[in-house]
Design an enzyme around this catalytic site. Sequence first.
Site, PDB file in Angstrom:
ATOM      1  N   ASN A  58       0.837  -1.193   0.000  1.00  0.00           N
ATOM      2  CA  ASN A  58       0.000   0.000   0.000  1.00  0.00           C
ATOM      3  C   ASN A  58       0.876   1.249   0.000  1.00  0.00           C
ATOM      4  OD1 ASN A  58       0.961   0.266   2.634  1.00  0.00           O
ATOM      5  ND2 ASN A  58      -0.933  -0.457   3.578  1.00  0.00           N
ATOM      6  N   ASP A 288      -9.397  -9.535  -0.034  1.00  0.00           N
ATOM      7  CA  ASP A 288      -8.630  -8.661   0.854  1.00  0.00           C
ATOM      8  C   ASP A 288      -8.673  -7.217   0.364  1.00  0.00           C
ATOM      9  OD1 ASP A 288      -6.518  -8.365   3.073  1.00  0.00           O
ATOM     10  OD2 ASP A 288      -5.505  -7.508   1.324  1.00  0.00           O
TER      11      ASP A 288
END
Length: 413
Positions: A58, A288
């Site tokens: 991320n 996810d």
Amino acid sequence: MKLARAVGLVPLDRLAASRGPRRRYWVSTQAAGTSPKLLLSRPCSIATRRIMRPDDANVAGNVHGGTILKMIEEAGAIISTRHCNSQNGERCVAALARVERTDFLSPMCIGEVAHVSAEITYTSRHSVEVQVNVMSENILTGTKKLTNKATLWYVPLSLKNVDKVLEVPPVVYSRQEQEEEGRKRYEAQKLERMETKWRNGDIVQPILNPEPNTVSYSQSSLIHLVGPSDCTLHGFVHGDPGPQDTELSSLSRARCPILCCTLLRVPLQTRRPGSRVQCEGVTMKLMDEVAGIVAARHCKTNIVTASVDAINFHNKIRKGCVITISGRMTFTSNKSMEIEVLVDADPVVDNSQKRYRAASAFFTYVSLSQEGKPLPVPQLVPETEDEKKRFEEGKGRYLQMKAKRQGQVEPQP
């Protein structure tokens, strides 16, 4: 054989000779008190590794939980498929049926090397239990740490007939207790799968102009067209099971209306030719992603996967299906969020088949500051009776796991 005995290995002949030619196991007798390695004429444990790239993480540099789940599923599929083909007979591929609760013990970052090791720990007549550990290595300092431990269950599907579930070659244990413990784990997960079956008629409905901190405010959906690069040799999505035996019975298909929540575009993944033979948890990675979006919408901060509570794969997803992955928040504690993720498959090119529930799971996320410290989570405000019921169920799961971590699990009534 002399060398094997010299290092403490004892030969055990396979019990079920009627299933094929006899093969010999070597069971380690060293390291008393530890679980022995079950070695076949083909390896019964494997290890894979790769470096974490920027597209695996991320914006804060933490590797996505879905990326790690894919690597776990790859290792489990390789070792279980090898084992199921260790005897002469009909060839098969192992399909994932269930992932037990998986805790993310430590974050993994860009530039670190992930070491994934998998080992077969139990087999029933039609299923294989695989234990997977993930270690992260800082290649600059040499520091290693355990990041994940997972248990996966696979079933072998015939390459000639996808509706045929084959028998699993048995393993031989050095201690009777190992087989008994494995059988208990098998029965426990079978019971949990049956309990999950009755909850799968539920769907996620969109709400216009929801209030902040409500379930509807953060719920999300992702629509994905299943392409060839997502599939296994059978043409099914990686990480989805074929038909289960009576011990791991699959769900009857339930018709669900098409969702109208926020559509998040995810391009079809392009991979090198031949990748269809690789076992990559495409479905788990997408699940996810959706759970992460729900958590980020709720917190408006950096979030990471803390754990996954039993991913159940109820039916296979065929190439050409349109899958809708929906996520909604069910419970919040002071520093964690539980998100329920549902996967529905719509076989748009087959009018004879209705939309059905393919997979379901609960993901737990935590909110982090820019320094990587846990932050308080905005409390969820359940509005409807169903939301309040799911909140209390989530609270029960949270308290149970908290007590388990503290070694104070109370017996279930």
